[in-house]
Scaffold this motif. Structure first.
Motif, PDB file in Angstrom:
ATOM      1  N   ASP A   1      90.412   7.927   8.528  1.00 38.48           N
ATOM      2  CA  ASP A   1      91.844   8.463   9.528  1.00 38.48           C
ATOM      3  C   ASP A   1      90.633   9.923  10.627  1.00 38.48           C
ATOM      4  OD1 ASP A   1      93.830  10.107  10.970  1.00 38.48           O
ATOM      5  OD2 ASP A   1      94.973   9.484   9.365  1.00 38.48           O
ATOM      6  N   ASN A   2      90.982   9.158  11.486  1.00 40.49           N
ATOM      7  CA  ASN A   2      89.949  10.077  12.642  1.00 40.49           C
ATOM      8  C   ASN A   2      90.734  11.763  13.361  1.00 40.49           C
ATOM      9  OD1 ASN A   2      87.559   8.118  12.708  1.00 40.49           O
ATOM     10  ND2 ASN A   2      88.707   7.266  14.519  1.00 40.49           N
ATOM     11  N   SER A   3      92.174  11.472  12.815  1.00 37.98           N
ATOM     12  CA  SER A   3      92.870  12.593  13.251  1.00 37.98           C
ATOM     13  C   SER A   3      92.958  13.980  12.046  1.00 37.98           C
ATOM     14  CB  SER A   3      94.291  12.314  13.250  1.00 37.98           C
ATOM     15  OG  SER A   3      94.771  11.938  11.874  1.00 37.98           O
ATOM     16  N   LYS A   4      92.304  13.857  10.713  1.00 34.61           N
ATOM     17  CA  LYS A   4      92.345  13.868   9.546  1.00 34.61           C
ATOM     18  C   LYS A   4      90.802  14.591   9.501  1.00 34.61           C
ATOM     19  CE  LYS A   4      96.760  12.488   8.241  1.00 34.61           C
ATOM     20  NZ  LYS A   4      97.401  11.806   6.777  1.00 34.61           N
TER      21      LYS A   4
ATOM     22  N   GLU B   1      86.562  14.573  10.299  1.00 35.55           N
ATOM     23  CA  GLU B   1      85.473  14.365  11.556  1.00 35.55           C
ATOM     24  C   GLU B   1      84.419  13.604  10.320  1.00 35.55           C
ATOM     25  OE1 GLU B   1      83.565  17.850  14.598  1.00 35.55           O
ATOM     26  OE2 GLU B   1      83.154  17.996  12.887  1.00 35.55           O
TER      27      GLU B   1
ATOM     28  N   SER C   1      85.117  11.326  18.622  1.00 34.39           N
ATOM     29  CA  SER C   1      85.182  12.449  19.708  1.00 34.39           C
ATOM     30  C   SER C   1      83.630  12.369  20.564  1.00 34.39           C
ATOM     31  CB  SER C   1      86.206  13.603  19.192  1.00 34.39           C
ATOM     32  OG  SER C   1      84.962  13.951  18.479  1.00 34.39           O
TER      33      SER C   1
ATOM     34  N   LYS D   1      89.522  18.417   9.128  1.00 31.92           N
ATOM     35  CA  LYS D   1      89.313  19.255  10.715  1.00 31.92           C
ATOM     36  C   LYS D   1      90.193  20.159  10.410  1.00 31.92           C
ATOM     37  CE  LYS D   1      88.030  15.747  13.745  1.00 31.92           C
ATOM     38  NZ  LYS D   1      88.848  14.523  14.770  1.00 31.92           N
ATOM     39  N   ARG D   2      90.965  19.905   9.528  1.00 32.31           N
ATOM     40  CA  ARG D   2      91.789  21.209   9.419  1.00 32.31           C
ATOM     41  C   ARG D   2      92.661  20.742   8.398  1.00 32.31           C
ATOM     42  NH1 ARG D   2      96.726  17.990   9.504  1.00 32.31           N
ATOM     43  NH2 ARG D   2      96.566  15.778  10.718  1.00 32.31           N
TER      44      ARG D   2
ATOM     45  N   ASN E   1      86.815   4.653  16.318  1.00 38.99           N
ATOM     46  CA  ASN E   1      86.955   4.280  15.138  1.00 38.99           C
ATOM     47  C   ASN E   1      85.642   4.310  14.864  1.00 38.99           C
ATOM     48  OD1 ASN E   1      85.958   1.485  14.159  1.00 38.99           O
ATOM     49  ND2 ASN E   1      88.288   0.993  13.708  1.00 38.99           N
TER      50      ASN E   1
END
Length: 400
Positions: free
Chosen positions: A27-30, A32, A60, A296-297, A368
């Motif tokens: 999951d690239n949103s979560k 790196e 990214s 990432k967070r 991805n």
């Protein structure tokens, strides 16, 4: 995780232990993926021409899409040569093994496979036979040495622990020791990649950076995968016994006969057992078992039974067999079941086959981190099983 000078700024590593938690790594949103290809250790870029190659780039980063697009171009432009060159290279391998068996009563698959794999990749993707160049037959040995220089600090070499800790885990192996060998590899790929390097320039990538990436993708990713995975396929099929061998031989030979006697994509689509056997080998013994990503967070990651807090910057680590041998997903998860993925119910399980840094039911894209050569690797693995059972009814092995 390596100690001393290799230790990452945030050494906390969170291990994902089941099939439900593992996919967060995709999951690239979560997560790196920058510089985590080999975990908390990042090899010197001296080993790749001074460049951070595609495997170490996060989606990214602008270069990621360009370099992955170049890999797609390479695979697409040479797709018509894969089946014929595989047949030629592995015919040579089987002849060599048969000669050794006749002479000594036994034959080692590993070294012969290394040479066949390197020859195949060079001929099929770059239209170059290494034996006809200055590289000769030295490619596989140079690649193995070069890979050791990259991942030595995270390997066990079998030396006494105090020796390993005080040497390869404390000091980088100096690039100067392998510089000349690496230059030989680079020269081979540069001289063989004219069409692809032209495309790289069109995309805005220098020929030098493109060549280092082509070398890495071919030697580390593709050759490394075939070096590890083909012996695993042989191991698991060999252990499965004569009944599975007979079923594979009958299915493969029948499909090839009905297709006019030639191996083709259409013929292989009529081999459900063969395809299942390859998927099952990927499931039980993936060629790259370790995957990493950095949060990432702050995250909440769920397993089958619980939910866990993960802090921004912490490293997530997935040992793939924890997910692909999850007994909540797979019955007889620790067993090699050749026909596991045959039929409608079997095909539903393919989303849990994760060897390509993504589910088997999904495809690599520019955005991805799924392996750019996913379909290529699946194809050559199927070709290996097909070529084998077109020649042999059954076999016995000893696993070293």
């Amino acid at each position: 995780m390596p100690p001393g000078p290799f230790l990452a700024p945030n050494p906390n590593v969170v291990v994902l232990l089941d099939a439900k938690s593992f996919p967060v790594l995709f999951d690239n949103s979560k997560v790196e993926k920058k510089d985590v290809f080999t975990g908390t250790f990042m090899p010197s870029t001296e080993l790749t021409g001074g460049y951070r190659v595609l495997s170490y780039l996060d989606p990214s980063e602008p270069k990621h899409a360009l370099l992955k697009q170049l890999m797609f171009f390479l695979l697409k432009s040479r797709r018509a040569h894969v089946i014929s060159e595989f047949h030629a290279s592995y015919k040579e391998l089987f002849h060599a093994l048969e000669a050794n068996l006749a002479e000594a009563g036994k034959a080692s698959f590993g070294d012969a496979n290394d040479q066949a794999a390197f020859n195949f990749l060079s001929r099929s993707l770059f239209n170059s036979n290494p034996a006809d160049t200055k590289l000769g037959l030295d490619g596989p040995k140079i690649v193995q040495k070069w890979v050791l220089f990259q991942i030595g600090p995270i390997l066990r070499l079998g030396l006494p622990q105090f020796l390993e800790e005080s040497t390869i885990r404390t000091f980088r192996l100096p690039f100067s020791l392998i510089k000349k060998d690496y230059q030989r590899l680079y020269d081979f790929f540069y001289e063989s990649s004219g069409l692809v390097l032209d495309e790289a320039e069109r995309l805005g990538i220098t020929r030098d950076e493109a060549c280092h990436n082509l070398l890495f993708a071919t030697c580390f990713n593709s050759f490394g995968g075939m070096k590890l995975f083909f012996p695993n396929v042989l191991k698991w099929i060999g252990r499965a016994g004569v009944k599975l061998h007979a079923r594979l031989a009958e299915e493969i030979r029948s499909a090839v006969r009905s297709g006019g006697g030639e191996i083709s994509m259409a013929a292989m689509e009529k081999m459900p057992l063969m395809k299942s056997v390859v998927y099952e080998a990927f499931r039980i013994d993936p060629p790259v078992a370790l995957q990493f990503g950095r949060a990432k967070r702050d995250l909440i990651i769920e397993s089958h039974d619980h939910a866990f807090q993960v802090k921004e910057g912490e490293m997530l680590f997935g040992y793939q067999p924890f997910a692909t041998k999850d007994p909540r997903i797979f019955e007889r998860a620790e067993e090699f079941v050749g026909d596991r993925f045959v039929g409608e119910e079997g095909e539903k399980l393919l989303k849990h086959v994760l060897w390509s840094n993504g589910p088997e039911t999904e495809s690599p894209t520019l955005g991805n981190k799924q392996c750019a050569g996913k379909d290529f690797v699946t194809l050559v693995s199927r070709l290996f099983v097909v070529e084998f059972f077109l020649r042999y009814d059954s076999f016995e092995i000893q696993v070293g």
